[in-house]
Enzyme design. Structure first.
Site, PDB file in Angstrom:
ATOM      1  N   ASP A 197       0.833  -1.192  -0.062  1.00 41.08           N
ATOM      2  CA  ASP A 197      -0.088   0.170   0.067  1.00 41.08           C
ATOM      3  C   ASP A 197       0.968   1.197   0.170  1.00 41.08           C
ATOM      4  OD1 ASP A 197      -3.196   0.921   0.598  1.00 41.08           O
ATOM      5  OD2 ASP A 197      -1.664   2.460   1.664  1.00 41.08           O
ATOM      6  N   ILE A 198       0.513   2.044  -0.874  1.00 42.14           N
ATOM      7  CA  ILE A 198       1.227   3.460  -1.094  1.00 42.14           C
ATOM      8  C   ILE A 198       1.102   4.246   0.304  1.00 42.14           C
ATOM      9  CG2 ILE A 198       1.751   5.532  -2.422  1.00 42.14           C
ATOM     10  CD1 ILE A 198       0.978   3.935  -4.884  1.00 42.14           C
ATOM     11  N   GLU A 240      -4.677   2.456  -4.027  1.00 41.67           N
ATOM     12  CA  GLU A 240      -3.310   2.355  -4.122  1.00 41.67           C
ATOM     13  C   GLU A 240      -2.666   1.084  -3.430  1.00 41.67           C
ATOM     14  OE1 GLU A 240      -4.529   4.282  -0.268  1.00 41.67           O
ATOM     15  OE2 GLU A 240      -5.316   4.326  -2.366  1.00 41.67           O
TER      16      GLU A 240
END
Length: 333
Positions: A197-198, A240
């Site tokens: 996950d960003i 994301e």
């Protein structure tokens, strides 16, 4: 005919002559292979003339001239068939004017019938070639249409299984591969699941806009694709978040790969973000016997959640973390 004349005039000399014709044709074919088809029928015509010359007492022997014409139709070349037909006409003319035995055994009917047979044979061979070409053209068109359809289906399949922005597999495709991976896992082929996950991606969208956010997503996906092996499967799970199925690796190798991805992304600057980098948080866990699809995903999602709470830009595994009590992963299914 005495024995000497028979052995020399009927057996030895004709055999030597026909062998010389074959040898000369083979030699010419070696140095000029582009003339191989024409050499084949020239040599065949000369040999046919020798056979006819030696067997003119056999009434039907003149039909031997039809064989090269019919054989030429196999290659579906009209020019070759016409060339071969002209050769047979020339051979008939030569035999009629210079071969005593050919002329001796030839009656008025044969004089008309043989050229007529040659003409009819040429016509039949030409019809076969023309119809064969049309059939081949139709077949080629059908195959081309089938190939185009296969390409279109492949494109449609790719579009339906991949994420348009990142080029990775999409959410649906991930679950198809995930189900298959569980089947293999139950058969003794372990695998690892990583969720990426960003970090702070919402702030990027809010500050720079969704277009810049999409560019960052695409660049992160590119790094992931470059670092995973051909045996691994990466997908954009949603927003994301990315999911990777890792195969043919030990847990240590899977962890090293996850860390390589994290570190590479932390070092990749984005011009659109004022030359700053984005970081990611990663949860990683191996499949174990008896674990269900939902359980494994939830445990990896817990690790991802804990990685974000512990300061982000980190990779967490079960060895590094005690599972927190939350059920956020249940909402993913």
């Amino acid at each position: 005919m005495g024995p000497h004349e028979f052995y020399n005039g009927v057996l030895l000399y004709p055999t030597l002559l026909m062998s010389a014709v074959v040898g000369a044709a083979q030699l010419i074919d070696y140095f000029a292979p582009k003339y191989s088809f024409f050499l084949l029928f020239v040599a065949g015509t000369i040999i046919a003339m020798m056979i006819i010359h030696l067997n003119m007492d056999i009434r039907i022997i003149g039909a031997l001239m039809l064989l090269p014409i019919i054989a030429s139709a196999i290659f579906f070349r009209l020019d070759l068939t016409l060339f071969t037909s002209a050769l047979q006409a020339a051979a008939f003319f030569i035999l009629y004017h210079w071969d005593y035995w050919f002329k001796y055994y030839l009656n008025d009917f044969d004089l008309i019938a043989i050229p007529l047979f040659l003409a009819v044979g040429t016509l039949v061979a030409s019809i076969i070639i023309i119809n064969g070409r049309e059939l081949a053209s139709d077949l080629e068109a059908t195959l081309t249409a089938k190939q185009d359809l296969m390409i279109e289906n492949a494109i449609i399949r790719k579009l339906s299984t991949t994420d348009a922005l990142t080029g990775l597999y999409n959410h649906i495709s991930f679950h198809e591969f995930y189900d298959k991976a569980l089947e293999y896992g139950n058969q003794g082929a372990p695998f690892h699941l990583a969720l990426i996950d960003i970090d702070n991606f919402k702030k990027i969208n809010d500050k720079y806009g969704h277009r810049i956010g999409d560019m960052v997503l695409a660049r992160v996906a590119k790094v992931i694709k470059e670092l995973i092996s051909p045996a691994d499967l990466a997908s954009r799970y949603g927003g994301e978040e990315f999911a990777i199925l890792l195969f043919e690796k030990s847990f240590e190798e899977a962890y090293t790969l996850a860390e390589t991805i994290r570190q590479r992304l932390a070092e990749t600057v984005h011009e659109e973000l004022e030359d700053t980098a984005v970081t990611v948080s990663i949860g990683l866990k191996s499949y174990s016997d008896g674990v269900t699809k939902e359980q494994l995903f939830e445990e990896v999602d817990d690790l991802l959640y804990a990685a974000k709470k512990s300061g982000k830009n980190t990779t967490l595994t079960p060895l590094q973390h005690t599972r927190p009590s939350h059920v956020a992963a249940e909402m993913l299914f």
